[in-house]
Design an enzyme around this catalytic site. Structure first.
Site, short mmCIF file in Angstrom:
data_model
loop_
_atom_site.label_atom_id
_atom_site.label_comp_id
_atom_site.label_asym_id
_atom_site.label_seq_id
_atom_site.Cartn_x
_atom_site.Cartn_y
_atom_site.Cartn_z
N ASP A 1 -31.75 9.69 -12.26
CA ASP A 1 -32.94 8.83 -12.32
C ASP A 1 -32.49 7.38 -12.31
OD1 ASP A 1 -35.37 7.58 -12.79
OD2 ASP A 1 -35.78 8.59 -14.70
N GLY B 1 -41.02 12.31 -19.93
CA GLY B 1 -41.21 11.84 -21.31
C GLY B 1 -41.05 10.34 -21.39
N GLU C 1 -34.64 10.56 -8.82
CA GLU C 1 -35.92 10.05 -9.30
C GLU C 1 -36.00 8.54 -9.11
OE1 GLU C 1 -36.65 11.52 -13.27
OE2 GLU C 1 -38.34 10.19 -13.60
N SER D 1 -32.77 14.05 -20.79
CA SER D 1 -32.58 12.82 -20.05
C SER D 1 -31.52 12.01 -20.78
CB SER D 1 -33.91 12.06 -19.99
OG SER D 1 -33.72 10.78 -19.40
N ASP E 1 -41.70 8.72 -9.97
CA ASP E 1 -42.15 8.58 -11.36
C ASP E 1 -43.03 7.33 -11.42
OD1 ASP E 1 -42.36 7.93 -14.07
OD2 ASP E 1 -40.26 8.15 -14.56
N LYS F 1 -46.33 11.95 -15.91
CA LYS F 1 -46.42 11.49 -17.29
C LYS F 1 -47.88 11.13 -17.49
CE LYS F 1 -41.79 9.46 -17.38
NZ LYS F 1 -41.02 8.20 -17.31
N LYS G 1 -29.15 9.02 -16.09
CA LYS G 1 -29.66 7.70 -15.70
C LYS G 1 -28.58 6.98 -14.92
CE LYS G 1 -33.75 7.64 -17.72
NZ LYS G 1 -35.00 7.41 -17.00
N LYS H 1 -30.51 15.35 -16.71
CA LYS H 1 -30.86 14.18 -15.91
C LYS H 1 -30.00 13.02 -16.37
CE LYS H 1 -34.97 11.24 -16.33
NZ LYS H 1 -36.44 11.22 -16.23
O1 OSB Z 1 -37.82 7.18 -16.36
O2 OSB Z 1 -38.26 9.06 -17.19
C1 OSB Z 1 -38.01 7.87 -17.34
C2 OSB Z 1 -37.70 7.08 -21.08
C3 OSB Z 1 -38.30 5.85 -21.13
C4 OSB Z 1 -38.76 5.28 -19.95
C5 OSB Z 1 -38.60 5.94 -18.75
C6 OSB Z 1 -38.02 7.20 -18.70
C7 OSB Z 1 -37.53 7.76 -19.89
C8 OSB Z 1 -36.81 9.03 -19.96
C9 OSB Z 1 -36.74 9.70 -21.31
O3 OSB Z 1 -36.21 9.51 -19.04
C10 OSB Z 1 -37.39 11.02 -21.36
C11 OSB Z 1 -37.55 11.50 -22.78
O4 OSB Z 1 -36.62 12.16 -23.27
O5 OSB Z 1 -38.61 11.22 -23.41
MG MG Z 2 -38.08 8.33 -14.60
#
Ligand code: OSB
Ligand code: MG
Length: 375
Positions: free
Chosen positions: A192, A294, A217, A138, A242, A266, A166, A164
């Site tokens: 995402d 995560g 996402e 991510s 999510d 999660k 952001k 992924k």
């Molecule tokens: O939206 O998935 C998410 C991290 C913090 C809060 C939200 C998200 C995330 C990540 C990181 O995408 C995933 C990771 O590498 O732990």
């Molecule tokens: Mg997410």
């Protein structure tokens, strides 16, 4: 059977190697909430709550989870005979609304304790069958598209099976297009948005349809289902929820309203493993693929995610990057690693969470502790 006589809460500070930015905020030095659960017969386990400093992902923070655990959650479990870890969610949920991340820390700890006491790897107690899990990265929001491309290239080079990105307004179609061009049409790419858009952006988001993304996402509000259904009807790209999936009921609503076609599970967000398993099974029955997300967990939280991701319907790569991506040094040994094919091995050689917790390192990082005992 489990009977807890003590739960110790700790806050540790663990600096990320580099800041992680999403559309709703940024993480630098993580404030991590760890719990240590002590069974009356002498067994103990570590667990983690995925809260942090600010309520930008969910309404919870470390400063809401801590007193909720001390005052409402821990006292319900302490001194009580618990036949099976599957009971714990019901005990915690009765007349306590929300606080899923606080609940999950002790709920998942009870599963690990049960696994430890039964001499089983946690993954197997949960019913997982995989030996290794396909892993994605991510990538947080970068300063410019060039930096993003560079990080995406490096990730593919390292073996990651999914990238992924952001996104947010002003950093979306052009940025993702640039990465798609750089990586080629075969790369497994997704975006995402962490709630950065509204339905007014539907036409704009539809431009992502030409980029062959695996999914988009959580584009809309953190607690929305229904507008995602409207948006999904206008997009070819599958939506993945999510933030909005906080329980089995929300997953059922997503399915019946066709508000998304994939779920990121999660366990912290849904209150622990019992709800995660229920969502997993429901999705499997409905043909909805899931993957494990995560929350920048320490190696303790990661152990729980890896165990969960070993279940059969986790058919898409999880956000399970190795320890070295986040930390100069993790709090577990061995640290989490990923092989050249982007796979993380499920620890199956020892009972419980499968990694050793480095107590000295944790002591050195601890800024506060509080013990709650059976009365
Ligand atoms: O939206 O998935 C998410 C991290 C913090 C809060 C939200 C998200 C995330 C990540 C990181 O995408 C995933 C990771 O590498 O732990
Ligand atoms: Mg997410």
């Amino acid at each position: 059977m489990i009977r807890l006589d003590r739960i110790v809460l700790r806050e540790i500070r663990l600096p990320l190697r580099e800041p992680f930015r999403i559309s709703s905020g940024e993480w630098r030095d993580r404030r991590i909430l760890l719990c240590e659960l002590f069974d009356a017969d002498g067994a103990s386990v570590w667990s983690e709550s995925v809260v942090d400093d600010a309520p930008n992902y969910s309404p919870e923070t470390i400063d809401t989870a801590w007193p909720t655990l001390v005052r409402f959650l821990a006292p319900r479990l302490l001194g009580r005979a618990i036949e099976a870890p599957g009971e714990v969610h019901g005990i915690l949920a009765e007349d306590v609304r929300g606080h899923n991340m606080a609940k999950a820390a002790v709920e998942m700890g009870c599963w690990a304790l049960a696994a430890t006491k039964q001499g089983l790897p946690l993954a197997r107690l949960l019913g997982g069958t995989r030996k290794e899990i396909a892993t994605g990265i991510s990538l947080g929001i970068q300063k410019d598209p060039e930096t993003l491309i560079e990080k995406a290239r490096a990730a593919v080079e390292l073996g990651y099976k999914k990238v992924k990105i952001k996104i947010g307004p002003g950093r979306d179609v052009e940025w993702v297009t640039a990465v798609r061009r750089a990586l080629g049409s075969g790369a497994h790419l997704m975006a995402d948005a962490n709630n950065a858009y509204t339905l007014d952006d539907a036409d704009h988001l539809a431009k992502l349809d030409d980029l062959g993304l695996m999914m988009i996402e959580q584009p809309l509000a953190h607690d929305d289902i229904i507008h995602h259904a409207t948006l999904q009807a206008r997009l070819r790209t599958p939506l993945c929820l999510d933030e909005s999936i906080t329980s089995l009921e929300r997953a059922q609503e997503m399915e019946s309203l066709r508000a998304g076609r994939i779920i990121n599970i999660k366990p912290g967000r849904v209150g622990g493993f019992a709800q995660s398993l229920a969502i997993h099974d429901f999705c499997e029955e409905k043909g909805i693929p899931v993957w494990c997300g995560g929350m920048l967990e320490s190696g303790i939280g990661r152990a729980y995610n890896v165990a969960l991701a070993s279940l059969s319907n986790f058919t898409l790569p999880g956000d399970l990057s190795p320890s070295a991506r986040y930390w100069t040094q993790d709090v577990v040994t061995p640290e989490w690693t990923m092989d050249r094919d982007g796979m993380v091995r499920v620890p199956l050689d020892s009972p419980g969470i499968g990694v050793e917790v480095d107590r000295d390192r944790i002591d050195a990082l601890t800024v506060r502790t509080e013990e709650v005992r059976a009365r």
